[in-house]
Design a protein around this motif. Structure first.
Motif, short mmCIF file in Angstrom:
data_model
loop_
_atom_site.label_atom_id
_atom_site.label_comp_id
_atom_site.label_asym_id
_atom_site.label_seq_id
_atom_site.Cartn_x
_atom_site.Cartn_y
_atom_site.Cartn_z
N LYS A 209 35.32 61.73 41.65
CA LYS A 209 34.35 60.72 41.19
C LYS A 209 32.98 61.35 40.96
O LYS A 209 32.32 61.05 39.96
N ILE A 210 32.56 62.18 41.90
CA ILE A 210 31.24 62.80 41.76
C ILE A 210 31.21 63.73 40.56
O ILE A 210 30.26 63.73 39.77
N ARG A 211 32.27 64.49 40.39
CA ARG A 211 32.32 65.42 39.25
C ARG A 211 32.25 64.65 37.93
O ARG A 211 31.57 65.04 36.99
N LYS A 212 32.98 63.56 37.90
CA LYS A 212 33.03 62.76 36.68
C LYS A 212 31.64 62.20 36.38
O LYS A 212 31.13 62.31 35.26
N LEU A 213 31.03 61.63 37.41
CA LEU A 213 29.71 61.03 37.23
C LEU A 213 28.68 62.08 36.84
O LEU A 213 27.85 61.88 35.95
N ALA A 214 28.77 63.25 37.49
CA ALA A 214 27.82 64.33 37.19
C ALA A 214 27.98 64.78 35.75
O ALA A 214 26.98 65.05 35.06
N SER A 215 29.22 64.84 35.26
CA SER A 215 29.38 65.31 33.88
C SER A 215 28.88 64.25 32.90
O SER A 215 28.32 64.57 31.86
N ASP B 146 24.27 64.89 30.32
CA ASP B 146 23.56 64.73 29.04
C ASP B 146 22.46 63.68 29.17
O ASP B 146 21.36 63.85 28.67
N ASP B 147 22.80 62.62 29.85
CA ASP B 147 21.84 61.56 30.08
C ASP B 147 21.27 61.82 31.48
O ASP B 147 21.93 61.56 32.46
N PRO B 148 20.08 62.41 31.56
CA PRO B 148 19.67 62.94 32.86
C PRO B 148 19.24 61.88 33.88
O PRO B 148 18.27 62.09 34.61
N ALA B 149 19.95 60.75 33.95
CA ALA B 149 19.61 59.75 34.97
C ALA B 149 20.19 60.18 36.31
O ALA B 149 21.36 60.52 36.39
N PRO B 150 19.37 60.15 37.36
CA PRO B 150 19.88 60.55 38.67
C PRO B 150 20.89 59.53 39.23
O PRO B 150 20.99 58.41 38.71
N PHE B 151 21.63 59.94 40.23
CA PHE B 151 22.40 59.00 41.05
C PHE B 151 22.36 59.54 42.48
O PHE B 151 21.87 60.66 42.70
N GLU C 1 33.52 59.87 59.56
CA GLU C 1 32.51 60.10 58.54
C GLU C 1 32.93 59.49 57.21
O GLU C 1 34.04 59.68 56.76
N PHE C 2 31.98 58.76 56.63
CA PHE C 2 32.24 58.07 55.36
C PHE C 2 31.21 58.56 54.34
O PHE C 2 30.06 58.80 54.68
N ALA C 3 31.67 58.70 53.09
CA ALA C 3 30.71 59.13 52.06
C ALA C 3 30.73 58.10 50.95
O ALA C 3 31.76 57.45 50.69
N PHE C 4 29.58 57.90 50.30
CA PHE C 4 29.56 56.93 49.21
C PHE C 4 28.76 57.43 48.02
O PHE C 4 27.92 58.33 48.14
N ILE C 5 29.06 56.83 46.90
CA ILE C 5 28.32 57.15 45.67
C ILE C 5 27.59 55.89 45.26
O ILE C 5 28.17 54.79 45.24
N LEU C 6 26.32 56.05 44.93
CA LEU C 6 25.50 54.92 44.49
C LEU C 6 24.95 55.24 43.11
O LEU C 6 23.85 55.81 42.99
N PRO C 7 25.68 54.87 42.06
CA PRO C 7 25.31 55.31 40.70
C PRO C 7 23.97 54.73 40.24
O PRO C 7 23.33 55.30 39.36
N LEU C 8 23.54 53.62 40.85
CA LEU C 8 22.31 52.98 40.36
C LEU C 8 21.11 53.20 41.28
O LEU C 8 20.08 52.54 41.15
N VAL C 9 21.26 54.11 42.22
CA VAL C 9 20.11 54.43 43.08
C VAL C 9 19.56 55.77 42.62
O VAL C 9 20.28 56.78 42.57
N PHE C 10 18.27 55.75 42.26
CA PHE C 10 17.71 56.92 41.57
C PHE C 10 16.75 57.74 42.43
O PHE C 10 16.37 58.83 42.07
N GLU C 11 16.27 57.17 43.50
CA GLU C 11 15.25 57.91 44.27
C GLU C 11 15.26 57.53 45.76
O GLU C 11 16.00 56.64 46.19
N TYR D 180 21.15 63.25 43.01
CA TYR D 180 21.51 64.14 41.91
C TYR D 180 20.44 64.04 40.82
O TYR D 180 19.97 62.93 40.58
N PRO D 181 20.02 65.07 40.16
CA PRO D 181 20.44 66.47 40.30
C PRO D 181 19.53 67.29 41.21
O PRO D 181 19.78 68.46 41.41
N PHE D 182 18.46 66.66 41.78
CA PHE D 182 17.48 67.43 42.57
C PHE D 182 18.13 68.13 43.76
O PHE D 182 17.80 69.26 44.08
N ALA D 183 19.04 67.41 44.42
CA ALA D 183 19.63 67.96 45.64
C ALA D 183 20.90 68.76 45.36
O ALA D 183 21.56 69.22 46.29
#
Ligand code: C2E
Ligand code: CA
Ligand code: CA
Length: 455
Positions: free
Chosen positions: A36-42, A46-51, A101-111, A148-151
């Motif tokens: 999921k992370i790889r897909k979102l990162a790719s 092009d569209d440099p919006a963070p997640f 341990e649980f990990a999550f992706i938040l596509p609409l959180v930018f900062e 992403y992508p700062f960290a």
């Protein structure tokens, strides 16, 4: 998982047979997260919006498991999974990546602020009681976030940053939330620099041990010395043990550092008069290692220091991470005649019961109480209470960080017998320590002569 692991995964695994699900909770697993992370990162390349990605780790899950049993532990994890999934924001994703341990992706959180807000919400949701049928259990969770992508631009790097942030949270206590930042990155770089210099210094024997006198408060005579590590790097300058000891713990080479330090300290103490003891600080990592008692004993045997002249200082916080193993280590140490003292007493999450459960010999009252003792009534009451309790439990007491004669007088008045602090001497190198001991012997001998001749 390292980048190499990932490569092996990608090259050798047949996607049809690979599991993407955690069977216990029904959530996605680490592999699903990675995809999921790889897909979102790719997509975002092009569209440099963070997640943002985050990791939640249950605080003190092992004791919960030990106390209530694994079935209850599993039930709690399933409820955690359920709650996290239920409160995920739009487009979010959650996976279980390790036992607790649980990990999550938040596509609409930018900062940072947004991540912290979600963190607080998750934290509240997880802190409500867990229903285990016959009882309710409460717990807290710590969080680490990375944007992403700062960290990090790749999965492994991004997850590592979130993990670093999580580690920071854990270090600050329970239920904390940390977002990976430029300052943390800078600290990590400095940490790595110090780590490399320190590893080299250990091999080159450049880390030294100094000794601070522990005295009888009635007359100031020396009873023993606490060994304190000292290190000055040619380029980085003086670095405090309060910085480099935790770093060596964090990065997994505290064992070799302790071994070097204990060897040096014992070599020196062996030549002191036999009525003086050596007090040595054990690090928290060593209290969860069942081999510690054996290791310590074999070092001092090799050097030739009588175990009855050695005291080991341990902190309450260190004991709490795995009380069972810690209790075993302490019992093994005391059974061969090594004494164990509880350091920084009053600052950790100490339960007084611990003092009874563990086979301690001494308690060291933390400097924060001693430094306030003449100006702050509550501090005085606390010290008074500690002394009374220790007397009842037959524990000796050392007051730490005595800087003024007034503090010493107050401590004497309250019945405290031993102390250490700048009033009696700072930590000094082995040679100066010998001169101190010599000077004291002379004074004692002269006093005895004077007494004998009646002058
Ligand atoms: P600690 O074990 O609580 O050691 C006491 C600290 O207080 C020492 O700081 C000592 O120099 C300082 N101190 C002593 N008397 C006074 C005083 O009167 N006033 C003030 N302001 N400070 C006083 P130091 O040497 O910087 O060590 C800091 C911490 O680093 C130690 O705290 C201990 O936790 C750790 N440490 C030092 N050496 C070792 C070691 O060899 N092994 C391990 N595991 N930890 C060590
Ligand atoms: Ca200490
Ligand atoms: Ca201390």
């Amino acid at each position: 998982m390292t980048i190499e692991d990932e490569m092996t995964d990608v090259l050798s695994v047949n996607p049809k047979t690979v599991s993407y699900t955690d069977p216990m909770t029904g959530l996605g697993n680490r592999r699903r997260l990675m995809d999921k992370i790889r897909k979102l990162a790719s997509e975002r390349a092009d569209d440099p919006a963070p997640f943002t990605i985050g990791i939640a780790n249950i605080d003190g899950f092992k004791p919960i498991n030990d106390l209530f049993g694994h079935a209850a532990g599993d039930e709690i994890l399933c409820q955690v999974a359920h709650r996290l999934r239920a409160c995920l924001p739009d487009g979010g994703f959650v996976a279980r990546i390790e036992s607790d341990e649980f990990a999550f992706i938040l596509p609409l959180v930018f900062e940072k602020k947004g991540a912290e807000k979600i963190g607080r919400m998750f934290k509240d949701v997880l802190s409500a009681p867990y229903d285990l049928g016959d009882r309710n259990v409460r717990l807290s969770a710590s969080f680490g976030f990375a944007v992403y992508p700062f960290a990090g631009e790749q999965f492994a790097e991004l997850l590592k940053s979130a993990d670093t942030a999580l580690y920071r949270s854990k270090r600050r206590g329970r239920g904390q939330i940390t977002v990976y930042s430029e300052e943390i990155a800078e600290e990590m770089r400095r940490g790595t620099q110090i780590e490399q210099a320190l590893r080299r210094a250990i091999i080159a024997d450049e880390v030294a041990v100094h000794f601070q006198p522990i005295v009888d408060l009635s007359d100031g005579s020396i009873q023993g010395f606490e060994a304190l590590a000292r290190w000055t790097d040619k380029e980085l300058g003086f670095i405090s043990p309060a910085d480099f000891i935790p770093l060596a713990e964090e990065r997994g080479f505290i064992d070799s550092l302790t071994e070097t330090l204990l060897k040096m300290a014992a070599e020196t103490a062996k030549h002191w008069p036999s009525d003086l003891f050596l007090s040595f600080n054990l690090s928290s990592a060593q209290l969860i290692d069942p081999a510690t008692a054996f290791n310590v004993l074999s070092i001092i045997n090799r050097v030739g220091l009588d175990p009855r002249r050695l005291e080991l200082e341990i902190t309450e916080t260190a004991m709490m991470s795995d009380p069972e193993v810690a209790a075993k280590v302490v019992t093994e140490l005391t059974s061969v005649g090594i004494r164990v003292s509880l350091d920084d007493f009053g600052t950790g999450q100490s339960s007084l019961g611990r003092l009874r459960d563990f086979a301690f010999n001494k308690v060291k009252i933390d400097r924060s109480f001693v430094s306030e003792i003449t100006i702050d009534k509550p501090a005085e009451h606390i010290v008074r209470a500690i002394l009374a309790m220790c007397e009842g439990l037959d524990l000796k007491v050392i007051a730490e960080g005595i800087e003024t004669e007034e503090q010493a007088a107050k401590l004497r008045e309250l019945g405290c017998k031993s102390g250490q602090g700048w009033l009696y001497g700072k930590a000094v190198d082995a040679a100066t320590t010998f001169s101190l001991i010599e000077a004291q012997r002379k004074i004692t001998a002269e006093a005895a002569r004077g007494f004998a001749t009646g002058s």
